[in-house]
Design a protein around this motif. Sequence first.
Motif, PDB file in Angstrom:
ATOM      1  N   MET A   1       0.847  -1.191   0.000  1.00 44.33           N
ATOM      2  CA  MET A   1       0.000   0.000   0.000  1.00 44.33           C
ATOM      3  C   MET A   1       0.880   1.238   0.000  1.00 44.33           C
ATOM      4  O   MET A   1       1.834   1.342   0.772  1.00 44.33           O
TER       5      MET A   1
ATOM      6  N   VAL B 256       1.589   4.903   0.972  1.00 46.15           N
ATOM      7  CA  VAL B 256       1.140   5.901   1.941  1.00 46.15           C
ATOM      8  C   VAL B 256       1.992   7.138   1.738  1.00 46.15           C
ATOM      9  O   VAL B 256       3.178   7.138   2.051  1.00 46.15           O
TER      10      VAL B 256
ATOM     11  N   TRP C   9       3.467   4.517   8.192  1.00 45.07           N
ATOM     12  CA  TRP C   9       3.094   3.216   7.675  1.00 45.07           C
ATOM     13  C   TRP C   9       2.070   2.574   8.601  1.00 45.07           C
ATOM     14  O   TRP C   9       1.902   2.963   9.731  1.00 45.07           O
ATOM     15  N   ILE C  10       1.378   1.575   8.091  1.00 41.86           N
ATOM     16  CA  ILE C  10       0.374   0.893   8.902  1.00 41.86           C
ATOM     17  C   ILE C  10       1.074  -0.032   9.885  1.00 41.86           C
ATOM     18  O   ILE C  10       1.944  -0.817   9.503  1.00 41.86           O
TER      19      ILE C  10
ATOM     20  N   TYR D 125      -4.053  -3.466  11.892  1.00 41.53           N
ATOM     21  CA  TYR D 125      -5.397  -3.211  11.380  1.00 41.53           C
ATOM     22  C   TYR D 125      -6.346  -4.244  11.953  1.00 41.53           C
ATOM     23  O   TYR D 125      -6.052  -5.427  11.947  1.00 41.53           O
TER      24      TYR D 125
ATOM     25  N   VAL E  73      -7.732   1.512  12.669  1.00 32.88           N
ATOM     26  CA  VAL E  73      -6.420   1.456  12.046  1.00 32.88           C
ATOM     27  C   VAL E  73      -5.438   2.246  12.902  1.00 32.88           C
ATOM     28  O   VAL E  73      -5.814   3.239  13.527  1.00 32.88           O
TER      29      VAL E  73
ATOM     30  N   SER F  11     -11.969   2.649  -0.900  1.00 37.65           N
ATOM     31  CA  SER F  11     -11.264   1.508  -0.318  1.00 37.65           C
ATOM     32  C   SER F  11     -10.569   1.874   0.985  1.00 37.65           C
ATOM     33  O   SER F  11     -10.282   3.048   1.247  1.00 37.65           O
ATOM     34  N   ASP F  12     -10.277   0.851   1.787  1.00 29.28           N
ATOM     35  CA  ASP F  12      -9.531   1.074   3.028  1.00 29.28           C
ATOM     36  C   ASP F  12      -8.182   1.721   2.741  1.00 29.28           C
ATOM     37  O   ASP F  12      -7.749   2.628   3.452  1.00 29.28           O
ATOM     38  N   SER F  13      -7.498   1.244   1.705  1.00 26.16           N
ATOM     39  CA  SER F  13      -6.166   1.777   1.410  1.00 26.16           C
ATOM     40  C   SER F  13      -6.223   3.259   1.048  1.00 26.16           C
ATOM     41  O   SER F  13      -5.341   4.037   1.435  1.00 26.16           O
ATOM     42  N   ALA F  14      -7.262   3.658   0.311  1.00 26.64           N
ATOM     43  CA  ALA F  14      -7.403   5.073  -0.043  1.00 26.64           C
ATOM     44  C   ALA F  14      -7.672   5.919   1.193  1.00 26.64           C
ATOM     45  O   ALA F  14      -7.166   7.039   1.323  1.00 26.64           O
TER      46      ALA F  14
ATOM     47  N   VAL G 131      -6.736   5.172   4.324  1.00 28.19           N
ATOM     48  CA  VAL G 131      -5.496   5.225   5.107  1.00 28.19           C
ATOM     49  C   VAL G 131      -4.529   6.239   4.508  1.00 28.19           C
ATOM     50  O   VAL G 131      -3.899   7.022   5.228  1.00 28.19           O
ATOM     51  N   SER G 132      -4.407   6.243   3.183  1.00 34.52           N
ATOM     52  CA  SER G 132      -3.534   7.215   2.531  1.00 34.52           C
ATOM     53  C   SER G 132      -4.002   8.640   2.799  1.00 34.52           C
ATOM     54  O   SER G 132      -3.196   9.541   3.024  1.00 34.52           O
TER      55      SER G 132
END
Length: 215
Positions: A1, A3, A12-13, A16, A21, A62-65, A67-68
Amino acid sequence: MLVPDRHEIKIWILRYWGYKVVIKDKKTGINIEFEIVRSGRKTMCVEVGRKGVIARAPWNVSDSAIVSFVASKSDWILKHLDEMEKREEKLAEGPGKLTDDELQALHDRAAAVIPSRVRFYADKIGVDYGRITIRSQKTRWGSCSAKGNLSFNCLLMLAPEKVLDSVIVHELCHRLEMNHSGRFYSHVTAAYPDYPMCAEWLKVNGPRLMRRLTG
């Protein structure tokens, strides 16, 4: 992902789970925990308040979007968290004894905030619990009975939210170990890595908060 960060990749993650998060700012070493809430809205936004950091987003993002997006706002989030903590500390240093109305307001706010935090961390730790009671104790921040009934001090509403969460995790971990052994604290720090820092905050600032009950 991916970030994004203007100073290379400094966020960074870490973990989760569910819709919670945690990301870490390498520049400051501070963890930012946030909740993802989706709805019919059209844009994303980040809110910082007593309930923590909330990222609101449309259903189709999305989750990734998300988080970013939160990572890109980390400086703003940390600034507002710091300002909120300073306001709470200023309130905690208030002018002497709390009035009956002020104490009732803290009690009401604790009754509104704490149960959802208990549910979240109970699920994370994997334990159940019984009744939740809010008190205004002069010597204790929380307790857990052998039956799993939990009690929390309403004065925790004057502490930073991360300190409140650390007390909640502490009491819930008594559902695993009804003692204060090394094994008990290993459960606590596994569930809440910032616990030692929060415990130190209570050790230093707790007596001042308790004095708000007696003046």
